[in-house]
Write an enzyme that holds these catalytic residues in place. Structure first.
Site, PDB file in Angstrom:
ATOM      1  CB  SER A 192      10.853   5.288   7.053  1.00  0.00           C
ATOM      2  OG  SER A 192       9.954   4.208   7.492  1.00  0.00           O
ATOM      3  CG  ASP A 217       7.844   2.668   3.571  1.00  0.00           C
ATOM      4  OD1 ASP A 217       8.535   2.644   2.023  1.00  0.00           O
ATOM      5  OD2 ASP A 217       8.141   2.675   4.784  1.00  0.00           O
ATOM      6  N   GLY A 241       7.907  -4.983   2.140  1.00  0.00           N
ATOM      7  CA  GLY A 241       6.127  -4.919   3.049  1.00  0.00           C
ATOM      8  C   GLY A 241       6.115  -4.610   4.324  1.00  0.00           C
ATOM      9  CG  PHE A 242       5.672  -6.455   6.950  1.00  0.00           C
ATOM     10  CD1 PHE A 242       3.787  -6.483   7.202  1.00  0.00           C
ATOM     11  CD2 PHE A 242       5.487  -7.234   6.076  1.00  0.00           C
ATOM     12  CE1 PHE A 242       3.348  -6.607   6.539  1.00  0.00           C
ATOM     13  CE2 PHE A 242       4.638  -7.712   5.500  1.00  0.00           C
ATOM     14  CZ  PHE A 242       3.592  -7.663   5.691  1.00  0.00           C
ATOM     15  N   GLY A 243       8.123  -2.656   7.238  1.00  0.00           N
ATOM     16  CA  GLY A 243       9.029  -2.152   8.676  1.00  0.00           C
ATOM     17  C   GLY A 243       9.801  -3.278   9.366  1.00  0.00           C
ATOM     18  N   GLY A 244      11.187  -2.738  10.242  1.00  0.00           N
ATOM     19  CA  GLY A 244      10.980  -3.384  11.383  1.00  0.00           C
ATOM     20  C   GLY A 244      11.958  -4.477  11.233  1.00  0.00           C
ATOM     21  N   GLY A 299      12.867   3.733   9.549  1.00  0.00           N
ATOM     22  CA  GLY A 299      11.627   3.725  10.278  1.00  0.00           C
ATOM     23  C   GLY A 299      11.865   3.464  11.599  1.00  0.00           C
ATOM     24  CG  MET A 328       7.443  -1.311  -1.853  1.00  0.00           C
ATOM     25  SD  MET A 328       7.612  -1.160  -0.701  1.00  0.00           S
ATOM     26  CE  MET A 328       7.194   0.776   0.155  1.00  0.00           C
ATOM     27  CG  HIS A 332      10.842   6.408   2.465  1.00  0.00           C
ATOM     28  ND1 HIS A 332      11.649   6.300   1.656  1.00  0.00           N
ATOM     29  CD2 HIS A 332      10.331   5.251   2.841  1.00  0.00           C
ATOM     30  CE1 HIS A 332      11.246   4.842   1.354  1.00  0.00           C
ATOM     31  NE2 HIS A 332      10.935   4.369   1.859  1.00  0.00           N
ATOM     32  CG  ASP A 371      13.189   1.418   2.839  1.00  0.00           C
ATOM     33  OD1 ASP A 371      13.600   1.360   3.725  1.00  0.00           O
ATOM     34  OD2 ASP A 371      12.907   1.521   1.530  1.00  0.00           O
ATOM     35  N   GLY A 372      15.344  -0.195   4.857  1.00  0.00           N
ATOM     36  CA  GLY A 372      15.560  -1.469   5.707  1.00  0.00           C
ATOM     37  C   GLY A 372      16.626  -1.975   6.498  1.00  0.00           C
ATOM     38  N   GLY A 373      16.157  -2.134   7.740  1.00  0.00           N
ATOM     39  CA  GLY A 373      16.570  -2.530   8.813  1.00  0.00           C
ATOM     40  C   GLY A 373      17.915  -1.968   9.363  1.00  0.00           C
TER      41      GLY A 373
END
Ligand code: DX5
Ligand code: ZN
Length: 217
Positions: A6, A32, A139-142, A192, A65, A30, A170-172
């Site tokens: 990502s 976004d 909505g947001f990475g990290g 990411g 998204m 990936h 996907d995410g975290g």
């Protein structure tokens, strides 16, 4: 494990160089795509992945998204091995999104927010190739991985049965949780922040493989 890179948190001054520098360590790129309506953030539309498409051999994993996936999916220049994923919660009915992506000749993915019931996917399981389980609010990475995602992945695995559908998460995700996410039934790990917020992104990608029990040299 397949690893999907990502680039949301990468230095996008030179996206081609960023991706080429990690291409031997990942399986997908990936993207976004955020429209500022479906999620409270704006990123890029088709211009960025389209500009890169002919220069990168890896398959693209495009995560829409956006409120109107059926309207915007046709703007992406994709290859047969690429995936375009959109959300069941979008304004366009999933059937319209599925039809629009299919027409492009690539694979179709459906995604859902962490609190959306998995049952909303049931009517579409015979028409899709990929499910992207969001393990953070999109909505947001990290952001931090939501632990309840593990049970959702396992439940989705059971719903899918022997259908040829890949589960992506996907995410975290990072070295601390990839093993349990894979054990729960996921095949594709989107990462990411774990890579791009590290001092050495190549070393961070190698650590993900190691944490998955699949060390690379
Ligand atoms: C969030 C995005 C993710 C994100 C990856 O809306 O869909 O792809 O960039 O998450 P991290 O940065 O936590 O790996
Ligand atoms: Zn994403």
């Amino acid at each position: 494990m397949k690893l999907s890179l990502s680039i949301l948190n990468a230095d996008l001054a030179c996206p081609l160089a960023v991706i080429q520098g990690l291409a031997d360590l990942v399986d997908y790129v990936h993207f976004d795509v955020m429209d500022g309506h479906f999620v409270p953030n704006l990123t890029f539309g088709p211009l960025l992945p389209n500009a890169l498409r002919e220069k990168i051999a890896l398959p693209f994993d495009i995560h829409l998204m956006v409120d109107r996936p059926a309207l915007y999916a046709p703007r992406f220049a994709v290859r047969p091995g690429d995936v375009i994923t959109f959300h069941v919660e979008a304004l366009d009915p999933p059937d319209a999104g599925i039809e629009a992506v299919r027409k492009l000749g690539c694979r179709v993915g459906l995604s859902l927010r962490p609190r959306t019931p998995l049952s909303l996917l049931a009517p579409y399981l015979d028409q899709i190739d990929w499910v992207l389980v969001m393990s953070v609010e999109p909505g947001f990475g990290g952001q931090s991985f939501l632990p309840e995602s593990l049970e959702r992945i396992a439940q989705l695995r059971r719903m899918i049965g022997d259908r040829p559908i890949q589960i992506a998460v996907d995410g975290g995700l990072g070295p601390e949780n990839v093993a349990e996410v894979l054990r729960a039934g996921a095949e594709v790990i989107v990462a990411g922040a774990a890579i791009f917020r590290a001092k050495n992104p190549r070393e961070a990608a190698l650590n993900l493989w190691k944490a998955a029990g699949l060390p690379r040299t």
